[in-house]
Every structure is written in structure tokens, then in C-alpha cells.
Scaffold this motif. Sequence first.
Motif: not given
Length: 337
Positions: A20-21, A16-18, A13-14
Motif C-alpha cells: 500500500i505504501a 500488505l502495508l508495504c 500484514l507487514t
Amino acid sequence: MKKPSMISILLFLTGLLCIIALIFFNRTTLHQILTTEKEVDTISEQITAKHDEVKQAVDNYTTAIDTVQSNINRMKQKQQTATQKKTKEKAEIPEESSSKPSVFSQNSTSAPSDSSAGVFSSDAETDGHIIGIDPGHQSESVDMSAPEPNGPGSSEMKAKCTSGTQGTYSGVPEYQLNLEVSLQLKDELEQRGYQVVMTRTDNETAISNMERAQYAAAQGAEIYVRIHANGDDSHTASGALTMSPSQNNPYIPQLFEQSDRLSRCIIDSYCAATGFQNLGIQYTDTMTGINWSTVPVTILEMGFMTSQNDDLKMNDTEFQKTMVQGIANGIDSYFAS
């Protein structure tokens, strides 16, 4: 199948968030870059426009400077020619007083004597209408600050004469322009069969506004045309106008209709010839040279010496011929109507 551990899920998840960011950051940055490029283009266009404006201003300034220098050289040449002529005349005639007193006695308002009439131009022996021409103002070298009545019997006093305005772009004094045009007008009118009375033929003759009006009438002038140029603080005003006594003038109300017609004939013909904007007739009862006239009178303000267009055109030798034609046509129209 072995279930992923909690740590693995958190790591996924981390990541994936990176991702997206990063995608969002890149889009925002790209938008900012494009916006900045547009702003840079706009500023660049503004700078280019300002550069063109500055270049145009420099070109206009250079043109004005060249014109001023040309006029100065022309005036110097005229002064040199006049000086040589005066030197030659002095060698041929007995020496006279260097001072130039008023052509009128300070204690008398009668016409000038025969000895002073030579200062002026008149031709009483020939046929034709007699036109009084007054080149407005005179050189500042002649002190005419002493007061005289604004009109017959008036308690209001005004300076006898002034030097007028000056060309903002040509550098030519108004009194010089007025004289140049008036002398050419004299020649044109004489070619058309008129007789002409000039109130002055140089810039140093000491003759007041009251004396000019009296002199023109005493020499038989049927009309009195005063040649002037205008000025304005805004530098945007342009065009020509005539000035006439009003219907309620306290000194010469009987001259209103004829002066009004003379003013209309001259301004219409002058503007038709020159293409200057026709500002019409202004009615005034404060002008000494008008109030002391005993014949139909008008002031022609040929144009604004504070307007670049008017100033440079009025001081162009070839254009002055057009100006003179327009004034003479107006005088023809007056006597024909």
C-alpha cells in the motif's frame, strides 16, 4: 486445517502495508513529476518570451543607432556644405569680423540697422501677408546666458536664449530641427504667396528671444510663429501642442483672441496632416518671446524629442514635408477665417 501462526499473520500484514505504501508513494511521486513538468514548461515559456523581448529591444536599439548615425552623417554633410559656402563667400567679399554680435544694440531695443538686416530673410517688396518665423533656440556655441526682461517693464529676468532639448533617439539638437523645419516652411509659404521674415537662418546668430519678437514686428510681420520641439522625462509623452498668451497676460492681453485663434488653426491643421496626437493649446505668460510680441503670436511644439515615434518622424526628411504642409495650412486657415 491448521491455523496460521501469529508470526505469519504479522508478516502478511507487514507485506500488505508495504505494498500500500509503495502504491501511495508512486502516485505522489507521479503527481510531483507532472507538477514539476508543468512548472518547467511555464518557466520555459517565460524564458522564450523574455528572449523575444530582448531580441525586440536589441532590434529597436540597432534601428535607433542607425538613425542617429544617419542623422549625424547628414548634419556633417550640411556643415561641410555650409563651410564650403562660407569659404567661397569670404573669397568674394572683404573679410569681416569672425565674431557675431547681437543684431540689436545692447543699449537699445529699436529695430536692427540695414547692415544687420542681411543676417535675416525678408521680402518686403512682394505682395501677400507677412509671416514672422522664429526657429526656436540656437547653438550652445553662442553664449546667450545674460539676462533680459521677461516682458516690457518686467523685473523678472530670464536668459536671452538657450540651446533647447535634444532627440533621445535621433541625437539631433532641437535648435537644428527647428531651423530645418523653419527653412522649409519659409519656402512653402513663399510658394503660397506669403512674405516671410526669419529671425535666424543659421545656428550661430546671436539674437535673444526679446530681440526676435521685436525684429519680426519691425519687419512688418502680421503674425509671429515660433517653431519648437518638446521634451519630457517620462519618454512616454507624445503629440503636438501650441502655446498662446492667456487672457490675463500682463503684457499683451489685447493679443489674446487673435493669438488663440492662430494657435488653434495651426495645431488643428498640423495634427490633421501629421497624425500626431492633438494636445491642444497651452496658455502661458512666462515666455519672453511671447510677452515681447506686438502681433498675434504662437509657439508650435511640433512633437516630443523624448518620444521614439515623434523624434524619429520629426527628423525624417520626407515626413518634414508633411509637417511643413500642416503648419502652412494652419496659417492659410487663420487668414481665411
